[in-house]
Design a protein around this motif. Structure first.
Motif, PDB file in Angstrom:
ATOM      1  N   MET A   1       0.841  -1.194   0.000  1.00  0.00           N
ATOM      2  CA  MET A   1       0.000   0.000   0.000  1.00  0.00           C
ATOM      3  C   MET A   1       0.878   1.247   0.000  1.00  0.00           C
ATOM      4  O   MET A   1       1.897   1.297   0.686  1.00  0.00           O
ATOM      5  N   LYS A   2       0.464   2.251  -0.785  1.00  0.00           N
ATOM      6  CA  LYS A   2       1.171   3.523  -0.809  1.00  0.00           C
ATOM      7  C   LYS A   2       0.274   4.617  -0.244  1.00  0.00           C
ATOM      8  O   LYS A   2      -0.954   4.548  -0.328  1.00  0.00           O
ATOM      9  N   LEU A   3       0.898   5.642   0.300  1.00  0.00           N
ATOM     10  CA  LEU A   3       0.183   6.810   0.786  1.00  0.00           C
ATOM     11  C   LEU A   3       0.349   7.926  -0.238  1.00  0.00           C
ATOM     12  O   LEU A   3       1.469   8.331  -0.561  1.00  0.00           O
ATOM     13  N   GLY A   4      -0.784   8.384  -0.779  1.00  0.00           N
ATOM     14  CA  GLY A   4      -0.745   9.407  -1.807  1.00  0.00           C
ATOM     15  C   GLY A   4      -1.666  10.560  -1.491  1.00  0.00           C
ATOM     16  O   GLY A   4      -2.258  10.644  -0.413  1.00  0.00           O
ATOM     17  N   MET A   5      -1.805  11.465  -2.453  1.00  0.00           N
ATOM     18  CA  MET A   5      -2.694  12.618  -2.296  1.00  0.00           C
ATOM     19  C   MET A   5      -3.281  13.006  -3.648  1.00  0.00           C
ATOM     20  O   MET A   5      -2.641  12.853  -4.690  1.00  0.00           O
ATOM     21  N   LEU A   6      -4.520  13.491  -3.615  1.00  0.00           N
ATOM     22  CA  LEU A   6      -5.182  14.023  -4.798  1.00  0.00           C
ATOM     23  C   LEU A   6      -4.748  15.471  -4.970  1.00  0.00           C
ATOM     24  O   LEU A   6      -4.851  16.286  -4.036  1.00  0.00           O
ATOM     25  N   THR A   7      -4.282  15.829  -6.158  1.00  0.00           N
ATOM     26  CA  THR A   7      -3.705  17.154  -6.379  1.00  0.00           C
ATOM     27  C   THR A   7      -4.736  18.272  -6.471  1.00  0.00           C
ATOM     28  O   THR A   7      -4.372  19.459  -6.480  1.00  0.00           O
ATOM     29  N   LEU A  38       0.751  10.349  -6.438  1.00  0.00           N
ATOM     30  CA  LEU A  38      -0.164  11.442  -6.740  1.00  0.00           C
ATOM     31  C   LEU A  38      -1.348  10.918  -7.538  1.00  0.00           C
ATOM     32  O   LEU A  38      -1.172  10.196  -8.523  1.00  0.00           O
ATOM     33  N   GLU A  39      -2.532  11.266  -7.102  1.00  0.00           N
ATOM     34  CA  GLU A  39      -3.750  11.091  -7.881  1.00  0.00           C
ATOM     35  C   GLU A  39      -3.945  12.431  -8.592  1.00  0.00           C
ATOM     36  O   GLU A  39      -4.296  13.430  -7.954  1.00  0.00           O
ATOM     37  N   VAL A  40      -3.673  12.465  -9.886  1.00  0.00           N
ATOM     38  CA  VAL A  40      -3.501  13.738 -10.580  1.00  0.00           C
ATOM     39  C   VAL A  40      -4.819  14.237 -11.169  1.00  0.00           C
ATOM     40  O   VAL A  40      -5.450  13.560 -11.984  1.00  0.00           O
ATOM     41  N   LEU A  98       9.411  13.678 -14.373  1.00  0.00           N
ATOM     42  CA  LEU A  98       9.109  14.420 -13.148  1.00  0.00           C
ATOM     43  C   LEU A  98       8.820  13.469 -11.996  1.00  0.00           C
ATOM     44  O   LEU A  98       9.352  13.629 -10.883  1.00  0.00           O
ATOM     45  N   MET A  99       7.987  12.464 -12.247  1.00  0.00           N
ATOM     46  CA  MET A  99       7.661  11.510 -11.191  1.00  0.00           C
ATOM     47  C   MET A  99       8.902  10.729 -10.746  1.00  0.00           C
ATOM     48  O   MET A  99       9.132  10.534  -9.558  1.00  0.00           O
ATOM     49  N   ALA A 100       9.705  10.315 -11.704  1.00  0.00           N
ATOM     50  CA  ALA A 100      10.917   9.553 -11.366  1.00  0.00           C
ATOM     51  C   ALA A 100      11.886  10.402 -10.550  1.00  0.00           C
ATOM     52  O   ALA A 100      12.512   9.906  -9.598  1.00  0.00           O
ATOM     53  N   ARG A 101      11.999  11.672 -10.902  1.00  0.00           N
ATOM     54  CA  ARG A 101      12.930  12.554 -10.196  1.00  0.00           C
ATOM     55  C   ARG A 101      12.557  12.687  -8.727  1.00  0.00           C
ATOM     56  O   ARG A 101      13.432  12.793  -7.864  1.00  0.00           O
ATOM     57  N   HIS A 102      11.270  12.666  -8.444  1.00  0.00           N
ATOM     58  CA  HIS A 102      10.819  12.830  -7.057  1.00  0.00           C
ATOM     59  C   HIS A 102      10.435  11.499  -6.408  1.00  0.00           C
ATOM     60  O   HIS A 102       9.889  11.489  -5.311  1.00  0.00           O
ATOM     61  N   ARG A 103      10.711  10.397  -7.127  1.00  0.00           N
ATOM     62  CA  ARG A 103      10.408   9.059  -6.604  1.00  0.00           C
ATOM     63  C   ARG A 103       8.936   8.922  -6.229  1.00  0.00           C
ATOM     64  O   ARG A 103       8.577   8.363  -5.189  1.00  0.00           O
ATOM     65  N   LEU A 104       8.091   9.415  -7.110  1.00  0.00           N
ATOM     66  CA  LEU A 104       6.646   9.325  -6.948  1.00  0.00           C
ATOM     67  C   LEU A 104       6.068   8.464  -8.059  1.00  0.00           C
ATOM     68  O   LEU A 104       6.656   8.325  -9.126  1.00  0.00           O
ATOM     69  N   SER A 105       4.884   7.918  -7.800  1.00  0.00           N
ATOM     70  CA  SER A 105       4.128   7.250  -8.855  1.00  0.00           C
ATOM     71  C   SER A 105       2.811   7.993  -9.036  1.00  0.00           C
ATOM     72  O   SER A 105       2.378   8.747  -8.162  1.00  0.00           O
ATOM     73  N   ILE A 106       2.188   7.811 -10.195  1.00  0.00           N
ATOM     74  CA  ILE A 106       0.842   8.334 -10.421  1.00  0.00           C
ATOM     75  C   ILE A 106      -0.130   7.195 -10.153  1.00  0.00           C
ATOM     76  O   ILE A 106      -0.138   6.192 -10.860  1.00  0.00           O
ATOM     77  N   SER A 107      -0.944   7.355  -9.112  1.00  0.00           N
ATOM     78  CA  SER A 107      -1.861   6.270  -8.744  1.00  0.00           C
ATOM     79  C   SER A 107      -3.072   6.215  -9.662  1.00  0.00           C
ATOM     80  O   SER A 107      -3.609   5.135  -9.935  1.00  0.00           O
ATOM     81  N   ALA A 108      -3.532   7.389 -10.127  1.00  0.00           N
ATOM     82  CA  ALA A 108      -4.708   7.461 -11.002  1.00  0.00           C
ATOM     83  C   ALA A 108      -4.789   8.863 -11.565  1.00  0.00           C
ATOM     84  O   ALA A 108      -4.211   9.806 -11.008  1.00  0.00           O
ATOM     85  N   LEU A 109      -5.509   9.010 -12.671  1.00  0.00           N
ATOM     86  CA  LEU A 109      -5.908  10.323 -13.149  1.00  0.00           C
ATOM     87  C   LEU A 109      -7.331  10.574 -12.673  1.00  0.00           C
ATOM     88  O   LEU A 109      -8.162   9.649 -12.644  1.00  0.00           O
ATOM     89  N   ALA A 110      -7.619  11.814 -12.299  1.00  0.00           N
ATOM     90  CA  ALA A 110      -8.886  12.141 -11.654  1.00  0.00           C
ATOM     91  C   ALA A 110      -9.694  13.115 -12.497  1.00  0.00           C
ATOM     92  O   ALA A 110      -9.288  14.268 -12.691  1.00  0.00           O
ATOM     93  N   TYR A 111     -10.826  12.636 -12.992  1.00  0.00           N
ATOM     94  CA  TYR A 111     -11.773  13.498 -13.704  1.00  0.00           C
ATOM     95  C   TYR A 111     -13.170  13.095 -13.255  1.00  0.00           C
ATOM     96  O   TYR A 111     -13.839  12.254 -13.867  1.00  0.00           O
ATOM     97  N   TYR A 112     -13.615  13.696 -12.160  1.00  0.00           N
ATOM     98  CA  TYR A 112     -14.875  13.318 -11.541  1.00  0.00           C
ATOM     99  C   TYR A 112     -15.979  14.241 -12.038  1.00  0.00           C
ATOM    100  O   TYR A 112     -16.111  15.372 -11.574  1.00  0.00           O
ATOM    101  N   GLU A 113     -16.745  13.737 -13.021  1.00  0.00           N
ATOM    102  CA  GLU A 113     -17.812  14.521 -13.623  1.00  0.00           C
ATOM    103  C   GLU A 113     -19.061  13.659 -13.799  1.00  0.00           C
ATOM    104  O   GLU A 113     -19.041  12.453 -13.593  1.00  0.00           O
ATOM    105  N   ASN A 114     -20.149  14.321 -14.212  1.00  0.00           N
ATOM    106  CA  ASN A 114     -21.452  13.676 -14.331  1.00  0.00           C
ATOM    107  C   ASN A 114     -21.605  13.042 -15.713  1.00  0.00           C
ATOM    108  O   ASN A 114     -21.967  13.721 -16.680  1.00  0.00           O
ATOM    109  N   ASN A 115     -21.341  11.753 -15.793  1.00  0.00           N
ATOM    110  CA  ASN A 115     -21.427  11.048 -17.070  1.00  0.00           C
ATOM    111  C   ASN A 115     -22.856  10.809 -17.542  1.00  0.00           C
ATOM    112  O   ASN A 115     -23.055  10.308 -18.650  1.00  0.00           O
ATOM    113  N   LEU A 116     -23.842  11.171 -16.711  1.00  0.00           N
ATOM    114  CA  LEU A 116     -25.250  11.085 -17.113  1.00  0.00           C
ATOM    115  C   LEU A 116     -25.885  12.475 -17.170  1.00  0.00           C
ATOM    116  O   LEU A 116     -27.084  12.629 -16.965  1.00  0.00           O
TER     117      LEU A 116
END
Length: 310
Positions: free
Chosen positions: A1-7, A30-32, A64-82
């Motif tokens: 498990m990793k500890l991340g944050m939503l940007t 980072l959840e970007v 950028l992620m490699a330089r800071h030893r981070l991974s991207i956990s997910a891309l975040a686009y939370y919108e109303n698909n209906l």
């Protein structure tokens, strides 16, 4: 498990600055946020130009992620698909597909979104509509090695009377949406205020929880005696309920030791991503980053490497 944050909580910072700060604060992922630059709700952010994302941007982001030893956990686009407006819905679907394309280019296997809802139609009518909408989106993602994860946010502000605006708020609805090929970005804060014990939802659905968000919630039972479960009726802000508010992990009702322990117990090896929507620790980047530091201090003792990683 990793500890991340939503940007999304730092809309005024670019991804370079966020990555540098997050790595220095001890975050691992980072959840970007990748909303269009025009945005919508005031906390939406555009940290990746997914609508115009080519090999150059992908290479630069990976470096950028490699330089800071981070991974991207997910891309975040939370919108109303209906969304009830067909033109707006088409725009949302186009941007979701662009987010999927960017995730493929980055080697990131998850894109977060909402099911959503047409507030003028019943739950069953919306379910029937979703069953015509999501198969094509799920197929588009699958062809690119990406899975769509849906946050179980109620999105009550999307409904004129404060009723659920995102049909993914309960385990009953999770079971339905899993049948559409969707997965879960599990968030305990929403479950807590609607009266569901979040810890009890982990074991039955562990196989569909691919990502988790760390957000707390503070309840005011005395105020609920005045407003009722659905919150205020006379309000200027559609998101104002009057009896609960989101908080940084450790400042609300969620038992994080139990939550993380249960996730570990059932083999969750994804990212627990802090979603900062705390009004006390908001307003300025300095207060937001202080809130993120509080969240890290709360969660770090519990989020440990799994035996396979150690």
């Amino acid at each position: 498990m990793k500890l991340g944050m939503l940007t999304a909580c730092l809309p005024g910072w670019d991804l370079d600055r966020i990555a540098k700060w997050a790595a220095g604060a001890g975050y691992e992922a980072l959840e970007v946020a990748c909303w269009p630059s025009t945005g919508g709700r005031d906390f939406e952010a555009s940290h990746l130009p997914v609508a115009d994302f080519g090999p150059e941007q992908a290479e630069r982001t990976q470096e950028l992620m490699a330089r800071h030893r981070l991974s991207i956990s997910a891309l975040a686009y939370y919108e109303n698909n209906l969304h009830p407006d067909p033109l707006r819905r088409a725009e949302i679907h186009a941007h979701l597909r662009a987010s999927i394309d960017a995730a493929q280019a980055l080697g990131t296997g998850l894109v977060g979104t909402f099911v959503g809802r047409d507030p003028g139609r019943s739950v069953r009518e919306n379910q029937a509509e979703a069953e015509t909408v999501f198969p094509a989106l799920v197929e588009y993602a699958g062809e690119r090695g990406v899975r769509l994860i849906v946050e179980n946010c109620v999105m009550e502000g999307w409904h004129p009377d404060g009723y659920p605006g995102n049909l993914a708020y309960s385990p009953e609805l999770w079971e339905w949406m899993f049948g559409l090929g969707l997965y879960l970005n599990w968030d305990p804060s929403h479950l807590t205020w609607i009266g569901i014990d979040p810890v009890e939802t982990i074991a039955p659905y562990a196989g569909r929880i691919l990502h988790a968000q760390a957000k707390d919630v503070e309840l005011d039972p005395r105020a609920r005696q005045r407003y009722g479960f659905f919150g205020k009726t006379a309000k200027n802000d559609p998101w104002e309920t009057g009896w609960w508010r989101y908080r940084i992990p450790g400042l609300g009702q969620v038992d994080w030791a139990k939550v993380v322990d249960r996730l570990h117990e059932h083999g969750f090896d994804g990212t627990l991503s802090v979603e900062h929507e705390d009004p006390v620790w908001g307003g300025t980047p300095g207060r937001v980053t202080r809130g993120l530091e509080i969240a890290h201090r709360t969660l770090r003792p519990h989020v440990i490497e799994t035996p396979e990683e150690a």
